[in-house]
Scaffold this motif. Structure first.
Motif, short mmCIF file in Angstrom:
data_model
loop_
_atom_site.label_atom_id
_atom_site.label_comp_id
_atom_site.label_asym_id
_atom_site.label_seq_id
_atom_site.Cartn_x
_atom_site.Cartn_y
_atom_site.Cartn_z
N GLY A 239 -2.20 -2.47 1.62
CA GLY A 239 -1.03 -3.34 1.71
C GLY A 239 0.26 -2.58 1.92
O GLY A 239 0.30 -1.34 1.99
N GLU A 240 1.36 -3.33 2.00
CA GLU A 240 2.66 -2.73 2.24
C GLU A 240 3.17 -2.03 0.98
O GLU A 240 3.05 -2.54 -0.14
CB GLU A 240 3.67 -3.80 2.67
CG GLU A 240 5.04 -3.23 3.00
CD GLU A 240 6.04 -4.29 3.43
OE1 GLU A 240 7.24 -3.98 3.50
OE2 GLU A 240 5.61 -5.44 3.69
N ILE A 241 3.74 -0.86 1.20
CA ILE A 241 4.40 -0.12 0.13
C ILE A 241 5.86 0.05 0.54
O ILE A 241 6.15 0.48 1.66
CB ILE A 241 3.75 1.25 -0.10
CG1 ILE A 241 2.30 1.10 -0.55
CG2 ILE A 241 4.54 2.03 -1.15
CD1 ILE A 241 1.57 2.42 -0.71
N LEU A 242 6.76 -0.30 -0.37
CA LEU A 242 8.19 -0.18 -0.12
C LEU A 242 8.76 0.84 -1.10
O LEU A 242 8.62 0.68 -2.32
CB LEU A 242 8.88 -1.53 -0.30
CG LEU A 242 10.39 -1.58 -0.05
CD1 LEU A 242 10.69 -1.37 1.42
CD2 LEU A 242 10.95 -2.93 -0.52
N MET A 243 9.36 1.90 -0.58
CA MET A 243 10.03 2.89 -1.43
C MET A 243 11.53 2.63 -1.39
O MET A 243 12.13 2.52 -0.32
CB MET A 243 9.73 4.31 -0.97
CG MET A 243 8.30 4.74 -1.21
SD MET A 243 8.06 6.52 -0.94
CE MET A 243 8.41 6.64 0.80
N LEU A 244 12.13 2.54 -2.59
CA LEU A 244 13.55 2.24 -2.71
C LEU A 244 14.25 3.34 -3.50
O LEU A 244 13.80 3.70 -4.59
CB LEU A 244 13.74 0.89 -3.41
CG LEU A 244 15.17 0.54 -3.85
CD1 LEU A 244 16.07 0.30 -2.62
CD2 LEU A 244 15.17 -0.68 -4.76
N SER A 245 15.34 3.86 -2.96
CA SER A 245 16.15 4.83 -3.68
C SER A 245 17.61 4.64 -3.30
O SER A 245 17.93 3.94 -2.34
CB SER A 245 15.70 6.27 -3.36
OG SER A 245 15.89 6.57 -1.99
N ARG A 246 18.50 5.28 -4.04
CA ARG A 246 19.92 5.12 -3.74
C ARG A 246 20.31 5.78 -2.43
O ARG A 246 21.16 5.28 -1.70
CB ARG A 246 20.75 5.70 -4.89
CG ARG A 246 20.73 4.84 -6.15
CD ARG A 246 21.47 5.49 -7.28
NE ARG A 246 20.82 6.73 -7.72
CZ ARG A 246 21.26 7.49 -8.70
NH1 ARG A 246 22.36 7.15 -9.35
NH2 ARG A 246 20.61 8.59 -9.04
N SER A 247 19.71 6.94 -2.13
CA SER A 247 20.09 7.66 -0.92
C SER A 247 19.18 7.40 0.26
O SER A 247 19.60 7.55 1.42
CB SER A 247 20.10 9.17 -1.20
OG SER A 247 18.77 9.65 -1.39
N GLY A 248 17.93 7.03 -0.01
CA GLY A 248 16.97 6.85 1.06
C GLY A 248 16.44 8.16 1.63
O GLY A 248 15.64 8.14 2.58
N ARG A 249 16.82 9.27 1.05
CA ARG A 249 16.36 10.57 1.55
C ARG A 249 14.98 10.90 1.01
O ARG A 249 14.74 10.83 -0.19
CB ARG A 249 17.34 11.68 1.16
CG ARG A 249 18.71 11.60 1.82
CD ARG A 249 19.50 12.87 1.57
NE ARG A 249 20.80 12.84 2.22
CZ ARG A 249 21.93 12.49 1.62
NH1 ARG A 249 21.92 12.16 0.35
NH2 ARG A 249 23.07 12.48 2.29
N LEU A 250 14.09 11.29 1.90
CA LEU A 250 12.75 11.71 1.52
C LEU A 250 12.66 13.23 1.47
O LEU A 250 13.41 13.92 2.17
CB LEU A 250 11.72 11.19 2.52
CG LEU A 250 11.45 9.69 2.55
CD1 LEU A 250 10.54 9.36 3.72
CD2 LEU A 250 10.85 9.23 1.24
#
Length: 489
Positions: A239-250
């Protein structure tokens, strides 16, 4: 101190000491990589039965939260030949992989350049094996307990475990590392007690019941979050995985090939965070002109990181923490090629998304969690409905002292204080804990990542192992000057 000169008592089957108490020269609180490395360095030099004791609730020493795992999808983020865990034998781990057949039996660990990225569990087994001879010889005592209380007693320390053990130690080292994460307030308030809200890594086994098509929101986008993605996929999740962070930097990807370090940042060292940024940018450009990737520059930064950090003033260190910390971390703590390949595939397929934003509203139902997220940079609000929400933001060091009773005891007695950056405990240049008044305690030490506020770069195995070696030599000198003469066994 005569009342403390009790001999080691017979241990029960769980490894606990019978009352009234035992005695040792050095007690180490925490038996993960930091604590085990220090215990090993001390015990091999002291060579005295029962001189070193380690409080660690896990079954094996040397693993801790990072390496005490049984998920083959979780890998080290550095190649095995660079995992220099033993200062006297830098290639010991890689040779162990070859000798035990671990390397040959794990073809997925081989990257395109031939470098091998081992399973984290294998590194944990390697460290446990290094400790086993010391345990069998009685040079290190393993108490499978958490420390409940730590108090001054005469010239030493009285340590009480949460299972009833009591131990008197001449010297104590705090070597705990990993703490639970702090969920965003909007999540913590709305989802407390929800069976599909996983606020810490210890709860992630609940995802074993996750259905293949369930949507999962991961709060965080660092290496911990990527571990969770890899673990889910290895268990058949589609299924879909959504990663959320303040900066969006990986995290960036490790470079392929054996590349030399590039740049020099300590001759002379930058005096400000801005100057450091300018120097790094210039070094990256110079490396590119010579055909080297930016990773070569950051390898030099890692090697010179402690000197760089300690040259900055407190004010400049805080400026670095505010403006550059996340940028540095995404380039310093890089993902292994296997994870990079997985992410690239899932992002192409649209089953993995990474967004920057902030949760502004949460609704809970028994089967789903609905979240409104303010997206960066334009402030649009987007609604997502998920079956699971997992927090993977990394340890919350700001709450370190409040996380454990014995640390609260020490803080209440004004014997320790947090560092000014909220990274751990304040120490002097010799790793001695600093009291509330700024003076050092002579026989209470702190080791490992909890000392980053003082030393800077201190997360990777080579840096921790080197610090443990230095601290062991320093403590041995103290013991030989006088403490050792008073030790009865």
């Amino acid at each position: 101190m005569l009342e403390h000169r009790a001999l080691w008592r017979e241990q029960d089957l769980r490894g606990h000491f019978a009352p009234p108490f035992g005695r040792c020269q050095v007690a180490i609180i925490g038996g993960g990589f930091t604590g085990a490395s220090l215990a090993r360095s001390l015990a091999t030099r002291l060579g005295r039965d029962g001189a070193v004791a380690v409080f660690e609730p896990r079954a094996a020493l040397g693993q801790g939260l990072a390496y005490d795992c049984h998920d083959d999808a979780l890998r080290l983020n550095v190649a095995s030949h660079r995992m220099k865990a033993l200062p006297e034998a830098p290639d010991a781990f890689h040779q162990w992989l070859v000798q035990t057949g671990k390397l040959e039996s794990d073809p997925e660990g081989v990257a395109a350049d031939g470098a091998f990225y081992a399973r984290r569990s294998d590194f944990g087994l390697f460290m446990a094996e290094q400790m086993q001879p010391l345990l069998q010889a009685g040079l290190v005592r393993h108490l499978r307990e958490k420390v409940a209380h730590l108090t001054r007693s005469g010239q030493g320390w009285l340590i009480t475990g949460d299972q009833g053990s009591t131990l008197y130690a001449e010297e104590v080292v705090i070597a705990t590392t990993h703490l639970t994460a702090r969920p965003p307030q909007a999540l913590a308030g709305a989802l407390e007690g929800h069976p599909r809200f996983l606020a810490e890594t210890g709860q992630w086994n609940a995802l074993d019941t996750c259905q293949p098509d369930d949507k999962v929101l991961i709060v965080g986008a660092g290496l911990t979050a990527l571990d969770l993605v890899a673990s889910l996929r290895s268990k058949g999740h589609k299924g879909e995985i959504l990663m959320l962070s303040r900066s969006g930097r990986l995290p960036q990807t490790q470079s392929l090939g054996g590349l030399p370090p590039a740049g020099n940042f300590i001759s002379p060292p930058p005096a400000s965070a801005r100057q450091l940024l300018q120097t790094v940018r210039a070094a990256v450009q110079d490396a590119a002109d010579r055909g080297l990737p930016w990773q070569s520059v950051f390898d030099t930064l890692r090697q010179q990181g402690q000197a760089l950090w300690q040259n900055l003033s407190d004010q400049e260190q805080q400026r670095f923490m505010r403006h550059l910390k996340r940028r540095y971390e995404t380039h310093r703590y890089r993902m292994p090629p296997q994870i990079a390949s997985l992410l690239a595939h899932d992002m192409r397929e649209g089953t993995l998304k990474n967004i920057a934003g902030q949760i502004c509203r949460v609704e809970r139902t028994p089967q789903a969690i609905h979240l409104d997220i303010i997206l960066k940079p334009h402030g649009m609000v987007e609604r997502h409905s998920c079956q699971w929400v997992a927090v993977a933001t990394g340890p919350d060091y700001a709450r370190l002292i409040q996380s454990q009773d014995y640390l609260r005891d020490l803080a209440d007695a004004r014997l320790i204080r947090p560092d000014i950056h909220g990274l751990g405990l304040d120490v002097d240049e010799n790793c001695r804990a600093l009291r509330r008044n700024g003076l050092a305690l002579g026989n209470l030490f702190v080791a490992g990542p909890l000392t980053r506020g003082r030393f800077g770069e201190l997360t990777g195995a080579p840096e921790i192992a080197a610090q443990a070696e230095r601290l062991a030599l320093q403590m041995l000198e103290r013991l030989q000057r006088g403490v050792e003469a008073s030790f009865d066994i």
